[in-house]
Scaffold this active site. Structure first.
Site, short mmCIF file in Angstrom:
data_model
loop_
_atom_site.label_atom_id
_atom_site.label_comp_id
_atom_site.label_asym_id
_atom_site.label_seq_id
_atom_site.Cartn_x
_atom_site.Cartn_y
_atom_site.Cartn_z
N SER A 132 29.52 20.41 16.70
CA SER A 132 30.75 20.93 17.31
C SER A 132 30.47 22.16 18.15
O SER A 132 29.56 22.94 17.85
CB SER A 132 31.72 21.28 16.18
OG SER A 132 32.77 22.07 16.67
N TYR A 156 33.38 25.58 7.58
CA TYR A 156 33.26 24.31 8.32
C TYR A 156 32.15 24.43 9.37
O TYR A 156 31.25 23.58 9.43
CB TYR A 156 34.60 23.96 9.00
CG TYR A 156 34.45 22.90 10.07
CD1 TYR A 156 34.20 21.58 9.74
CD2 TYR A 156 34.54 23.23 11.44
CE1 TYR A 156 34.05 20.60 10.72
CE2 TYR A 156 34.39 22.26 12.42
CZ TYR A 156 34.14 20.95 12.06
OH TYR A 156 33.97 19.99 13.04
N LYS A 160 28.15 22.61 10.03
CA LYS A 160 27.58 22.03 11.26
C LYS A 160 26.23 22.68 11.56
O LYS A 160 25.25 22.00 11.89
CB LYS A 160 28.54 22.21 12.44
CG LYS A 160 29.85 21.46 12.30
CD LYS A 160 29.63 19.96 12.22
CE LYS A 160 30.91 19.18 12.03
NZ LYS A 160 30.71 17.80 11.58
P1 NAD Z 1 38.35 12.33 11.00
O1 NAD Z 1 38.74 13.12 9.81
O2 NAD Z 1 39.41 11.57 11.71
O3 NAD Z 1 37.15 11.33 10.63
C1 NAD Z 1 36.19 11.63 9.65
C2 NAD Z 1 36.12 10.45 8.70
O4 NAD Z 1 35.13 10.72 7.70
C3 NAD Z 1 37.44 10.19 7.98
O5 NAD Z 1 37.81 8.83 8.16
C4 NAD Z 1 37.14 10.50 6.52
O6 NAD Z 1 37.88 9.68 5.64
C5 NAD Z 1 35.64 10.25 6.46
N1 NAD Z 1 34.93 11.00 5.41
C6 NAD Z 1 34.96 12.32 5.17
N2 NAD Z 1 34.15 12.63 4.15
C7 NAD Z 1 33.56 11.48 3.75
C8 NAD Z 1 32.61 11.15 2.74
N3 NAD Z 1 32.13 12.08 1.91
N4 NAD Z 1 32.23 9.86 2.61
C9 NAD Z 1 32.74 8.90 3.42
N5 NAD Z 1 33.64 9.16 4.39
C10 NAD Z 1 34.05 10.44 4.55
O7 NAD Z 1 37.63 13.35 12.01
P2 NAD Z 1 37.18 13.14 13.53
O8 NAD Z 1 38.04 14.01 14.37
O9 NAD Z 1 37.04 11.71 13.85
O10 NAD Z 1 35.76 13.84 13.47
C11 NAD Z 1 34.56 13.12 13.26
C12 NAD Z 1 33.41 14.10 13.18
O11 NAD Z 1 33.37 14.87 14.38
C13 NAD Z 1 33.51 15.11 12.03
O12 NAD Z 1 32.22 15.31 11.51
C14 NAD Z 1 34.01 16.34 12.70
O13 NAD Z 1 33.62 17.52 12.03
C15 NAD Z 1 33.34 16.25 14.07
N6 NAD Z 1 34.05 16.99 15.11
C16 NAD Z 1 35.38 16.74 15.32
C17 NAD Z 1 36.05 17.48 16.28
C18 NAD Z 1 37.53 17.24 16.50
O14 NAD Z 1 38.19 18.14 17.03
N7 NAD Z 1 38.10 16.10 16.15
C19 NAD Z 1 35.37 18.45 17.03
C20 NAD Z 1 34.01 18.66 16.80
C21 NAD Z 1 33.35 17.92 15.83
#
Ligand code: NAD
Ligand code: UDP
Length: 353
Positions: A132, A156, A160
């Site tokens: 991120s 958080y 990362k």
């Molecule tokens: P999201 O919460 O919609 O998707 C993450 C998924 O991971 C969820 O479906 C959740 O149920 C699953 N999950 C979490 N812990 C788990 C575990 N221990 N075992 C199995 N499944 C698990 O989030 P997103 O927005 O799709 O983000 C995806 C990734 O991108 C994350 O790692 C997040 O930190 C990163 N990210 C997101 C953003 C954002 O703004 N959306 C920005 C930068 C980075």
């Protein structure tokens, strides 16, 4: 470009970015296995991905497991040979991570370590990881290049940073690993069909999911955090990127993993353009025809002023560039929100909230 022979494991594939990426993988001809514990997602999302994928739907399978369940993960790797893993699974709510740091370290760090152990044991050493832009903290200047110093502003963000370091260390120890760390800027928007999009649990932390819930009448007003930043209109500036562009970036990263000796590399995925909170609200009002009432408040603790990406490295080395601007992001966000005002739930039976 169709690739009928490759199977990709997608952790967190039922989530917001995961579903959009899984759909594009299927459309490119990959076979996809999703692992998700559905902690922050709904199985309906993957049903929708299947219906959008049409005749490619049979190339998708789903296992409801937690990454920390090592025997269950072992089983999946024993029955399928994966060409690469795209690792989205993780918790992502900044405020919650401050209140429950151990939950975040356990879920995000332990989950990743177990995944890496199982991958290594099964000889699968190609990984794309969701990092991120939060690792740039409060950048001294913009655009942020991948060489900028990194820091963690909260637990958080620390997960990362730690995972990035773990990845560098495992590559140093074993040069067979090929790892791409993708630093996402601010993903927004939804698939143009309006069938899949972001459906956060509880009160949204991020700007656009909140704006979307105000527009459909679920919340009375948007609180604008800070109007005294040194930006054009005083509100914070971010690099919003259409989730479909972001998903494309993962296909580009997989292609890159196919090159010999790429090592462990980091790439920004952003548009290179900064947009303020008020500019985003105005663009959304235009797309939706809805007025977004505003409450002006002080700065949110820990928020940076201006953050946007340098996109040069991704353009040059991944051959990837974002195609969509904020108009398309807001149009598609509204298309999803207006068709699914309660996300994947329904007013009578909300799945979350
Ligand atoms: P999201 O919460 O919609 O998707 C993450 C998924 O991971 C969820 O479906 C959740 O149920 C699953 N999950 C979490 N812990 C788990 C575990 N221990 N075992 C199995 N499944 C698990 O989030 P997103 O927005 O799709 O983000 C995806 C990734 O991108 C994350 O790692 C997040 O930190 C990163 N990210 C997101 C953003 C954002 O703004 N959306 C920005 C930068 C980075
Ligand atoms: N923001 C806001 N109200 C909200 C949520 C966010 O004014 O309810 C602002 C926030 O202060 C920042 C921008 O919108 O300037 C983007 O915030 P978000 O949490 O979406 O992304 P991040 O700050 O993590 O980049």
């Amino acid at each position: 470009m169709a690739d009928y022979n490759k199977t990709i494991l997608v952790t967190g594939g039922a989530g917001y970015i995961g579903t959009h990426t899984v759909l594009q993988l299927l459309e490119c001809g990959y076979r996809v296995v999703v692992v998700d514990n559905l902690d922050n997602s709904s199985p309906v999302a993957l049903d929708r991905v299947k219906s959008l994928a049409g005749k490619r739907a049979h190339n998708l399978s789903f296992h409801e497991i937690d990454l920390r369940d090592k025997p269950a993960l072992e089983n999946i790797f024993s029955s399928t040979s994966f060409d690469a893993v795209i690792h989205f699974a993780g918790l992502k709510a900044v405020g919650e991570s401050v209140e429950k740091p151990l939950l975040y370290f356990d879920n995000n760090l332990v989950g990743t370590i177990i995944l890496l152990e199982v991958m290594a044991a099964h000889g699968c050493k190609k990984l794309v990881f969701s990092s991120s832009a939060t690792v740039y903290g409060w950048p001294k200047e913009v655009p942020c290049t991948e060489e900028f110093p990194t820091c963690a502003m909260n637990p958080y963000g620390r997960t990362k940073l730690f995972i990035e370091e773990i990845c560098r260390d495992i590559y140093r120890a074993d040069s067979e690993w090929k790892i791409i760390l993708l630093r996402y800027f601010n993903p927004v928007g939804a698939h143009p069909s309006g069938q899949i999009g972001e459906d956060p649990r509880g009160i949204p932390n991020n700007l656009m999911p909140f704006v979307q819930q105000v527009a459909v009448g679920r919340r009375p007003a948007l609180t604008v955090f800070g109007t005294d930043y040194s930006t054009n209109d005083g509100t914070g500036v971010r690099d919003y990127i259409h989730v479909v562009d972001l998903a494309d970036g993962h296909i580009a990263a997989l292609n890159k993993l196919g090159e010999p000796s790429i090592g462990c590399e980091v790439y920004n995925l952003g548009t290179g353009k900064g947009t303020s909170v008020l500019e985003m609200v105005t663009a959304f009002e235009k797309s939706s025809g809805k007025k977004i009432p505003l409450n002006i408040a002080g700065r949110r603790p820990g928020d940076a002023e201006i953050v946007y990406a340098s996109t040069e490295k991704a353009e040059r080395e991944l051959n990837w560039k974002a195609k969509y601007g904020i108009e398309e992001m807001c149009r598609d966000q509204w298309n999803w929100a207006s068709q699914n005002p309660h996300g994947y739930g329904s007013p009578d039976k909300p799945l979350k909230d």
